[in-house]
Write an enzyme that holds these catalytic residues in place. Structure first.
Site, PDB file in Angstrom:
ATOM      1  CB  THR A   1      -0.942   0.013   1.220  1.00 35.17           C
ATOM      2  OG1 THR A   1      -1.631   1.254   1.262  1.00 35.17           O
ATOM      3  CG2 THR A   1      -0.215  -0.151   2.539  1.00 35.17           C
TER       4      THR A   1
ATOM      5  CB  SER B   1      -4.051   2.124  10.446  1.00 33.75           C
ATOM      6  OG  SER B   1      -3.769   1.274   9.336  1.00 33.75           O
TER       7      SER B   1
ATOM      8  CE1 TYR C   1      -4.092  -3.374   4.846  1.00 32.54           C
ATOM      9  CE2 TYR C   1      -4.158  -0.966   4.724  1.00 32.54           C
ATOM     10  CZ  TYR C   1      -4.016  -2.199   4.115  1.00 32.54           C
ATOM     11  OH  TYR C   1      -3.783  -2.265   2.757  1.00 32.54           O
ATOM     12  CG  HIS C   2      -1.942   1.909   6.307  1.00 37.33           C
ATOM     13  ND1 HIS C   2      -3.109   2.404   6.826  1.00 37.33           N
ATOM     14  CD2 HIS C   2      -2.057   2.033   4.956  1.00 37.33           C
ATOM     15  CE1 HIS C   2      -3.889   2.829   5.829  1.00 37.33           C
ATOM     16  NE2 HIS C   2      -3.276   2.611   4.690  1.00 37.33           N
TER      17      HIS C   2
ATOM     18  CE  LYS D   1      -1.617  -4.504   2.525  1.00 38.19           C
ATOM     19  NZ  LYS D   1      -1.876  -5.698   1.739  1.00 38.19           N
TER      20      LYS D   1
HETATM   21  P1  NAD Z   1     -11.026  -7.453   0.169  1.00 31.67           P
HETATM   22  O1  NAD Z   1     -11.247  -7.457   1.626  1.00 31.67           O
HETATM   23  O2  NAD Z   1     -12.170  -7.139  -0.733  1.00 31.67           O
HETATM   24  O3  NAD Z   1     -10.420  -8.872  -0.285  1.00 31.67           O
HETATM   25  C1  NAD Z   1      -9.441  -9.561   0.443  1.00 31.67           C
HETATM   26  C2  NAD Z   1      -9.722 -11.050   0.270  1.00 31.67           C
HETATM   27  O4  NAD Z   1      -8.713 -11.791   0.974  1.00 31.67           O
HETATM   28  C3  NAD Z   1     -11.067 -11.461   0.869  1.00 31.67           C
HETATM   29  O5  NAD Z   1     -11.819 -12.205  -0.056  1.00 31.67           O
HETATM   30  C4  NAD Z   1     -10.684 -12.287   2.093  1.00 31.67           C
HETATM   31  O6  NAD Z   1     -11.627 -13.296   2.387  1.00 31.67           O
HETATM   32  C5  NAD Z   1      -9.323 -12.846   1.693  1.00 31.67           C
HETATM   33  N1  NAD Z   1      -8.456 -13.171   2.849  1.00 31.67           N
HETATM   34  C6  NAD Z   1      -8.117 -12.387   3.883  1.00 31.67           C
HETATM   35  N2  NAD Z   1      -7.312 -13.038   4.733  1.00 31.67           N
HETATM   36  C7  NAD Z   1      -7.125 -14.279   4.216  1.00 31.67           C
HETATM   37  C8  NAD Z   1      -6.408 -15.422   4.649  1.00 31.67           C
HETATM   38  N3  NAD Z   1      -5.708 -15.444   5.793  1.00 31.67           N
HETATM   39  N4  NAD Z   1      -6.430 -16.541   3.872  1.00 31.67           N
HETATM   40  C9  NAD Z   1      -7.142 -16.552   2.708  1.00 31.67           C
HETATM   41  N5  NAD Z   1      -7.848 -15.491   2.263  1.00 31.67           N
HETATM   42  C10 NAD Z   1      -7.838 -14.369   3.009  1.00 31.67           C
HETATM   43  O7  NAD Z   1      -9.804  -6.459  -0.113  1.00 31.67           O
HETATM   44  P2  NAD Z   1      -9.373  -5.730  -1.472  1.00 31.67           P
HETATM   45  O8  NAD Z   1      -9.911  -4.365  -1.447  1.00 31.67           O
HETATM   46  O9  NAD Z   1      -9.631  -6.601  -2.616  1.00 31.67           O
HETATM   47  O10 NAD Z   1      -7.813  -5.627  -1.243  1.00 31.67           O
HETATM   48  C11 NAD Z   1      -6.961  -6.651  -1.708  1.00 31.67           C
HETATM   49  C12 NAD Z   1      -5.516  -6.318  -1.380  1.00 31.67           C
HETATM   50  O11 NAD Z   1      -5.160  -5.088  -2.007  1.00 31.67           O
HETATM   51  C13 NAD Z   1      -5.252  -6.153   0.105  1.00 31.67           C
HETATM   52  O12 NAD Z   1      -4.008  -6.736   0.413  1.00 31.67           O
HETATM   53  C14 NAD Z   1      -5.189  -4.666   0.291  1.00 31.67           C
HETATM   54  O13 NAD Z   1      -4.354  -4.342   1.355  1.00 31.67           O
HETATM   55  C15 NAD Z   1      -4.650  -4.191  -1.029  1.00 31.67           C
HETATM   56  N6  NAD Z   1      -5.093  -2.829  -1.365  1.00 31.67           N
HETATM   57  C16 NAD Z   1      -6.425  -2.545  -1.519  1.00 31.67           C
HETATM   58  C17 NAD Z   1      -6.807  -1.245  -1.830  1.00 31.67           C
HETATM   59  C18 NAD Z   1      -8.243  -0.844  -2.007  1.00 31.67           C
HETATM   60  O14 NAD Z   1      -8.514   0.361  -2.182  1.00 31.67           O
HETATM   61  N7  NAD Z   1      -9.195  -1.776  -1.984  1.00 31.67           N
HETATM   62  C19 NAD Z   1      -5.821  -0.260  -1.986  1.00 31.67           C
HETATM   63  C20 NAD Z   1      -4.484  -0.583  -1.809  1.00 31.67           C
HETATM   64  C21 NAD Z   1      -4.120  -1.874  -1.498  1.00 31.67           C
HETATM   65  N1  USQ Z   2     -11.585   9.829   4.080  1.00 31.81           N
HETATM   66  C1  USQ Z   2     -12.474  10.871   4.227  1.00 31.81           C
HETATM   67  N2  USQ Z   2     -13.803  10.577   4.232  1.00 31.81           N
HETATM   68  C2  USQ Z   2     -14.289   9.313   4.083  1.00 31.81           C
HETATM   69  C3  USQ Z   2     -13.370   8.257   3.910  1.00 31.81           C
HETATM   70  C4  USQ Z   2     -12.029   8.546   3.930  1.00 31.81           C
HETATM   71  O1  USQ Z   2     -12.087  12.036   4.365  1.00 31.81           O
HETATM   72  O2  USQ Z   2     -15.505   9.131   4.105  1.00 31.81           O
HETATM   73  C5  USQ Z   2     -10.132  10.109   4.061  1.00 31.81           C
HETATM   74  C6  USQ Z   2      -9.343   9.346   5.106  1.00 31.81           C
HETATM   75  O3  USQ Z   2      -9.289  10.027   6.328  1.00 31.81           O
HETATM   76  C7  USQ Z   2      -7.989   9.209   4.432  1.00 31.81           C
HETATM   77  C8  USQ Z   2      -8.318   9.159   2.951  1.00 31.81           C
HETATM   78  O4  USQ Z   2      -9.653   9.646   2.814  1.00 31.81           O
HETATM   79  O5  USQ Z   2      -7.226  10.361   4.650  1.00 31.81           O
HETATM   80  C9  USQ Z   2      -8.268   7.749   2.379  1.00 31.81           C
HETATM   81  O6  USQ Z   2      -9.068   6.904   3.175  1.00 31.81           O
HETATM   82  P1  USQ Z   2      -9.741   5.569   2.592  1.00 31.81           P
HETATM   83  O7  USQ Z   2     -10.668   5.034   3.620  1.00 31.81           O
HETATM   84  O8  USQ Z   2     -10.259   5.821   1.230  1.00 31.81           O
HETATM   85  O9  USQ Z   2      -8.460   4.649   2.382  1.00 31.81           O
HETATM   86  P2  USQ Z   2      -7.461   4.007   3.429  1.00 31.81           P
HETATM   87  O10 USQ Z   2      -8.002   3.886   4.777  1.00 31.81           O
HETATM   88  O11 USQ Z   2      -6.144   4.692   3.261  1.00 31.81           O
HETATM   89  O12 USQ Z   2      -7.347   2.518   2.878  1.00 31.81           O
HETATM   90  C10 USQ Z   2      -7.586   2.159   1.515  1.00 31.81           C
HETATM   91  C11 USQ Z   2      -7.731   0.645   1.482  1.00 31.81           C
HETATM   92  C12 USQ Z   2      -6.420   0.009   1.929  1.00 31.81           C
HETATM   93  C13 USQ Z   2      -5.282   0.558   1.092  1.00 31.81           C
HETATM   94  C14 USQ Z   2      -5.236   2.074   1.113  1.00 31.81           C
HETATM   95  C15 USQ Z   2      -4.254   2.656   0.121  1.00 31.81           C
HETATM   96  O13 USQ Z   2      -8.801   0.226   2.344  1.00 31.81           O
HETATM   97  O14 USQ Z   2      -6.510  -1.400   1.776  1.00 31.81           O
HETATM   98  O15 USQ Z   2      -4.061   0.057   1.579  1.00 31.81           O
HETATM   99  O16 USQ Z   2      -6.526   2.582   0.702  1.00 31.81           O
HETATM  100  S1  USQ Z   2      -3.450   4.097   0.736  1.00 31.81           S
HETATM  101  O17 USQ Z   2      -4.471   5.051   1.129  1.00 31.81           O
HETATM  102  O18 USQ Z   2      -2.597   4.586  -0.314  1.00 31.81           O
HETATM  103  O19 USQ Z   2      -2.714   3.676   1.906  1.00 31.81           O
END
Ligand code: NAD
Ligand code: USQ
Length: 482
Positions: free
Chosen positions: A233, A268, A270-271, A274
């Site tokens: 991320t 966070s 979560y972050h 990563k």
């Molecule tokens: P998502 O939650 O929709 O999908 C994740 C999938 O992984 C789910 O289907 C879940 O069941 C599966 N999973 C989780 N833990 C598991 C485990 N231990 N074993 C097997 N399966 C497991 O998430 P997404 O939005 O598709 O994100 C996918 C990846 O991309 C994540 O690693 C996330 O951090 C990264 N990412 C997402 C975004 C975004 O905006 N959605 C942005 C940046 C990075």
């Molecule tokens: N935000 C708002 N209002 C909202 C939702 C979010 O102002 O209703 C702000 C948040 O405070 C943050 C920014 O928008 O500053 C992004 O938040 P987000 O919820 O869209 O994204 P984030 O929590 O950062 O996480 C998402 C994905 C995560 C991925 C990440 C990429 O859930 O899996 O890793 O985007 S990044 O943001 O580059 O880290």
């Protein structure tokens, strides 16, 4: 026919029903299994009594091998061929293939003639049940999705249901499928989810870090030459007051110069998971000669891809709630239901964004151009950067054109993050490999808004406001549903 490997499944849900469970079989070993859905505030653990001592057990271990045996395929050779050709199709394991990015990617790769297997524990569907959330779009079960894909295209996607934190399960999938590349999306990916309470923070780091570590060991043990494409991320870097480079920065300090990993300032639990993943992957590239690409992805928006458009049963999920919904997707749904756009704090928070059609393009490019043995390659995967205020203003304009009355409301920021800051992140490496970005346009916003309007009756407005506070997180298990 599905072969049940192991089942030890007891999961939290808001109901207290009991499910019938299977006896499971693994090699010559019989595992007894009792699968119980129960009310508990822990995400995926329960306390069981062993002797007189309580012990925590990992719950989701139901695994199948593979769902469909119709398509018996040749084991992969381990070499890295192009996707064309019939007998030498590259074999790609998509971990997390039932999720938002993973589903779109699995279909796209299958369409492009890769041999695809999805590995997923379906835990994400469970989180939704636990928290009382739902995708804006109705989504079919993974089994129906895959059957529908087969009937629409004639192509088979293999399915392994299980938890990658369970190494036995993962080892079995590696031995069975023999991947040439693994695309790893399978993590708990919500920052707010990881900040709900201690148990979710622990779950997130355990699930993500141990899961990835297991993938690294599985590659070393069974498919040494396999290319790991791992979703990282942009949030690993935080918001430093200097330009963000792609993975590495060259620094001169006291007259000496070195190229070092770019500093990480995650915001966070979560972050942070990563960041730990990236460090583990970098280490194994050095120590074991792994080949890996870390895709530091920005925030993804959109829902439609060519493949998910083919049939309603292939439709992707779209999250809009305060835990899993991301900024632009949320704003479009909010506009569709006349809810003020929820800008957190001052709204100067700037991030990299990309269309989901570019997510799948980037992953395909990474697979087609694998890292070298021993190389830890980092790409910043986003196409444009926006502040939250800029997004709100774009959605307001696009909404007005559709006759919506869009308002914006500044919400007290539930997160701890800079609300006004410098942000300039490089993102040239994927472009150099051939990425043709779908930039955020009026037509895309129109289509996303129209999509949200189409499903607006499914919106639960109680799920829109943020309910997780970075500062109020505590050890006490919390229920965050509205
Ligand atoms: P998502 O939650 O929709 O999908 C994740 C999938 O992984 C789910 O289907 C879940 O069941 C599966 N999973 C989780 N833990 C598991 C485990 N231990 N074993 C097997 N399966 C497991 O998430 P997404 O939005 O598709 O994100 C996918 C990846 O991309 C994540 O690693 C996330 O951090 C990264 N990412 C997402 C975004 C975004 O905006 N959605 C942005 C940046 C990075
Ligand atoms: N935000 C708002 N209002 C909202 C939702 C979010 O102002 O209703 C702000 C948040 O405070 C943050 C920014 O928008 O500053 C992004 O938040 P987000 O919820 O869209 O994204 P984030 O929590 O950062 O996480 C998402 C994905 C995560 C991925 C990440 C990429 O859930 O899996 O890793 O985007 S990044 O943001 O580059 O880290």
């Amino acid at each position: 026919m599905a072969r049940l490997l192991s089942t030890s499944c007891s999961v939290d849900m808001s109901s207290s029903c009991k499910l019938p469970c299977h006896q499971s079989y693994q090699g010559s070993k019989l595992f007894s299994s009792s699968c119980k859905l129960q009310t508990s505030k822990f995400p995926l653990e329960k306390l069981v009594l062993k002797g007189n001592r309580p012990e925590r057990v990992c719950m989701v271990r139901a695994t199948t091998l593979p769902m469909s045996q119709e398509a018996k395929t040749q084991p992969g050779s381990g070499s890295h061929q192009a996707s064309g050709g019939s007998s030498k199709r590259k074999r790609v394991m998509v971990i997390g293939g039932d999720g938002y990015c993973g589903w779109a990617t699995a279909l796209h790769l299958s369409n492009k003639n890769y041999e695809v297997a999805i590995v997923d524990s379906l835990v994400r569907r469970l989180f939704d049940h636990q928290l009382g959330l739902d995708s804006l779009t109705p989504i079919s079960s993974i089994h129906n999705r895959i059957r529908r894909w087969k009937s629409e295209t004639g192509k088979t996607i293999q399915l392994y249901i299980g938890d990658i934190c369970d190494f036995e399960f993962l080892a079995d999938t590696f031995e069975s499928f023999k991947p040439d590349a693994v695309v790893h999306f399978g993590e708990q990916r919500s920052a707010p989810y990881s900040m709900i309470d201690r148990s979710r923070a622990v779950f997130t780091q355990n699930n993500n870090v141990i899961g990835t570590l297991n993938v690294l060991f599985a590659i070393k043990e069974f498919r040494e030459d396999c290319h790991l494409v791992k979703l990282g991320t942009m949030g690993e870097y935080g918001t430093p007051n200097i330009d963000i480079e792609e993975g590495y920065i060259t620094i001169t300090h006291n007259g000496r110069t070195d190229t070092l990993p770019y500093p990480k300032q995650a915001s966070s639990f979560y972050h942070l998971s990563k960041v730990h993943d990236s460090n583990n992957i970098a280490f194994t590239c050095k120590a074991w000669g792994m080949r890996a690409t870390d895709l530091n992805q920005g925030v993804v928006y959109g829902v439609r891809t060519d493949e998910t458009e083919m049939h309603e049963e292939l439709c992707n999920r779209l999250d809009y709630d305060g835990v899993f919904g991301t900024a632009l997707n949320r704003f479009c749904v909010q506009a569709a239901v006349d809810h003020p756009l929820t800008v957190y704090g001052k709204g100067g928070q700037t991030r990299g964004y990309l269309d989901i059609r570019d997510t799948i393009q980037c992953v395909e490019l990474a697979i087609a151009n694998p890292a070298q043995r021993g190389e830890f390659r980092v790409f910043n995967q986003f196409t444009e950067q926006f502040s939250v205020n800029e997004l709100a203003s774009l959605v307001t304009k696009a909404g007005e054109k559709l006759g919506l009355n869009v308002e914006t409301k500044s919400v007290p920021n539930p997160r701890v993050e800079a609300e006004e800051h410098y942000y300039n992140a490089k993102h040239t490496k994927l472009i150099e490999l051939g990425l043709k970005p779908h930039l955020l346009s009026d037509s895309l916003l129109d289509s996303l808004l129209n999509f949200a309007i189409q499903f607006k009756d499914r919106v639960d407005v109680k799920q829109i406001m943020p309910s997780v506070s970075w500062k109020k997180i505590g050890a006490k298990p919390k229920t965050v549903a509205a």
